[in-house]
Scaffold this motif. Structure first.
Motif: not given
Length: 250
Positions: A69, A114-115, A119, A123
């Motif tokens: 992130a 998934y990151d 995600k 973000h």
């Protein structure tokens, strides 16, 4: 609400150092956007930028590792700095796609997919869409896959991550659309890129199942992305544009 035409706009394209992302960056630049080419490979990224500049376009490279992130938020800050305080078009194209039987997928792959695929777009939208909404205009295009819309053995992880991104498209369209930000999805079928070259004959076998009977070229997918990013799609919100040779239609 005002719509967004690529000319004179700032466009951030993730995964833009090759394949669909590079083709999209080149097309948006050709149509007058200042394109921010984001990716992990600096040499390839600078090559994409050089090609755009050689044709009279405006582009800059931003190194981006989308697996955390913090790095995603840093990308957003750098994009805003290079864009003079704004990003008008966001193309969430970056994705990773390890294939294989579910029981053989390591936890590291589950986390990484998934990151990067879910995600990171989340973000980026959180960081950039509010600014678009304040200005009353913006366009976000999320790139998914035909594997998100029907079952393909060995693609459970990849397909599910892109199905999540497709649902985010609809949610963001409802959230930001009333303030002038259009959010849509492009869903490609099998496409010839550096990344899919490792699939060998399997790419053509998968493509042969569609009415078009062939794999796509990156430029064909880029054309759909650029359409949704531009004024011609000014009344298109929360839609999925399938560019898969007709596979999900039959």
């Amino acid at each position: 609400m005002a719509s967004v035409d690529p000319a004179g706009r700032v466009a951030l394209v993730t995964g833009a150092t090759s394949g669909i992302g590079a083709a999209t960056a080149a097309l948006l630049a050709e149509r007058g956007a200042h394109v921010l080419v984001a990716g992990r490979d600096a040499a390839r990224g600078e090559g994409v930028v050089a090609g755009i500049r050689a044709h009279g376009g405006r582009a800059d490279f931003l190194a981006a590792d989308l697996r955390t992130a913090d790095s995603v938020r840093q990308l957003a800050r750098e994009a805003l700095a290079l864009g003079g305080g704004r990003v008008d078009i966001l193309v969430n194209n970056a994705g990773i796609y390890p294939f294989g039987p579910t029981e053989q997928v390591p936890q590291s792959d589950v986390d990484a997919v998934y990151d990067v695929n879910v995600k990171a777009p989340f973000h980026l939208v959180a960081a950039l869409a509010p600014g678009m909404a304040e200005r009353g205009r913006g366009a976000i295009v999320n790139v998914t896959t035909q594997a998100a819309y029907y079952g393909i053995a060995g693609m459970a992880l990849y397909g599910s991550s892109k199905a999540a991104l497709d649902q985010l498209t609809r949610s963001w369209a409802a959230e930001y659309g009333p303030r002038g930000v259009r959010v849509n999805t492009v869903s490609p079928g099998p496409t010839r890129t550096q990344g899919t070259a490792v699939m060998g004959d399997a790419l053509d076998e998968l493509a042969a199942q569609a009415p078009a009977g062939r794999a796509a070229e990156p430029e064909e997918i880029a054309a759909a992305i650029a359409f949704l990013a531009g004024d011609a799609a000014s009344f298109v919100h929360g839609a999925r544009l399938s560019v898969d040779g007709g596979r999900t239609a039959v």
